[in-house]
Scaffold this active site. Structure first.
Site, mmCIF file in Angstrom:
data_model
loop_
_atom_site.group_PDB
_atom_site.id
_atom_site.type_symbol
_atom_site.label_atom_id
_atom_site.label_comp_id
_atom_site.label_asym_id
_atom_site.label_seq_id
_atom_site.Cartn_x
_atom_site.Cartn_y
_atom_site.Cartn_z
ATOM 1 N N TRP A 1 18.580 -15.987 17.529
ATOM 2 C CA TRP A 1 18.804 -17.414 17.760
ATOM 3 C C TRP A 1 20.184 -17.642 18.359
ATOM 4 O O TRP A 1 20.369 -18.536 19.181
ATOM 5 C CB TRP A 1 18.614 -18.190 16.458
ATOM 6 C CG TRP A 1 18.717 -19.662 16.684
ATOM 7 C CD1 TRP A 1 19.639 -20.506 16.181
ATOM 8 C CD2 TRP A 1 17.868 -20.461 17.509
ATOM 9 N NE1 TRP A 1 19.427 -21.791 16.645
ATOM 10 C CE2 TRP A 1 18.336 -21.782 17.462
ATOM 11 C CE3 TRP A 1 16.744 -20.184 18.296
ATOM 12 C CZ2 TRP A 1 17.731 -22.827 18.160
ATOM 13 C CZ3 TRP A 1 16.147 -21.235 18.994
ATOM 14 C CH2 TRP A 1 16.640 -22.530 18.922
ATOM 15 N N TYR B 1 24.708 -26.209 14.842
ATOM 16 C CA TYR B 1 23.265 -26.391 14.947
ATOM 17 C C TYR B 1 22.665 -26.564 13.556
ATOM 18 O O TYR B 1 21.863 -27.475 13.326
ATOM 19 C CB TYR B 1 22.639 -25.192 15.676
ATOM 20 C CG TYR B 1 21.140 -25.236 15.729
ATOM 21 C CD1 TYR B 1 20.478 -26.168 16.529
ATOM 22 C CD2 TYR B 1 20.377 -24.354 14.976
ATOM 23 C CE1 TYR B 1 19.093 -26.217 16.567
ATOM 24 C CE2 TYR B 1 18.990 -24.395 15.015
ATOM 25 C CZ TYR B 1 18.352 -25.327 15.810
ATOM 26 O OH TYR B 1 16.986 -25.370 15.843
ATOM 27 N N GLU C 1 12.588 -22.478 21.102
ATOM 28 C CA GLU C 1 11.915 -21.550 20.187
ATOM 29 C C GLU C 1 11.082 -20.538 20.957
ATOM 30 O O GLU C 1 11.000 -19.376 20.572
ATOM 31 C CB GLU C 1 11.053 -22.315 19.174
ATOM 32 C CG GLU C 1 11.842 -23.126 18.176
ATOM 33 C CD GLU C 1 12.784 -22.319 17.294
ATOM 34 O OE1 GLU C 1 12.614 -21.086 17.168
ATOM 35 O OE2 GLU C 1 13.706 -22.935 16.714
#
Length: 191
Positions: free
Chosen positions: A51, A21, A43
């Site tokens: 995350w 990512y 998000e």
């Protein structure tokens, strides 16, 4: 990716999803409406969580939310009870509802003659904001621009788009370059 490439501190991990990512997506300018909607949605899901948790569930989110096709997601209100029983995703009613509401907000933008890409990038005058972060501790959790963007997004019908979520979205979508200056991606995005 060769091991000798320097990454941002948060991506200096053995987790392949986190590294991938970071290396291929985070902070790289995106102009794809579906991808921008996906990043905003992720998000929102990340708020209050790690995350890594969100990335580990990303494939399940894609399956549950029609690969983040905002037109299909906008019609998913009747599916909320089923989505909240899906243990493969983050089952937070406020977040799931916000994704659907945001899909409707994107549809409204289109109905008014603009697309999500144009809407988002207009906040930064269609220009990546180049920061010069030396250490990850210097990265802010929000900025005045994110606060203004958050306020406007809420006015335009978006939900769960507070200044911290919006700034994280700006970072993810490449509106700002918050890669550390020693990171190879920072170098690729220009100085």
């Amino acid at each position: 990716m060769p091991a000798n490439k320097q990454r941002c501190a948060w991506a200096d991990t053995t987790n392949d999803l986190m590294r991938q990512y970071h290396d291929t997506e985070w902070g790289r300018p995106s102009h794809d409406n579906r991808h921008l909607f996906e990043l905003l949605s992720l998000e929102i899901m990340q708020a209050g969580l790690s995350w890594q948790t969100v990335l580990n569930k990303r494939a399940a989110f894609k399956a549950a939310f029609a690969d983040f096709d905002y037109q299909q997601v906008a019609q998913m209100t009747p599916q909320i009870p089923m989505l909240l029983k899906n243990d493969q995703i983050i089952r937070n009613r406020m977040k799931v509802t916000a994704m659907i509401k945001n899909a409707n907000a994107v549809e409204q933008l289109v109905a008014n003659g603009t697309d999500f890409d144009h809407y988002v990038w207009n906040f930064v005058s269609n220009q990546l904001i180049q920061h010069h972060i030396e250490r990850h501790e210097q990265v802010p959790n929000t900025t005045d621009l994110a606060k203004r963007m958050s306020k406007q997004m809420k006015k335009d019908g978006f939900a769960f788009t507070g200044p911290v979520v919006v700034y994280s979205f700006m970072q993810a979508a490449g509106l700002v370059n918050d890669h550390e200056i020693g990171c190879f991606v920072y170098q690729q995005l220009g100085q």
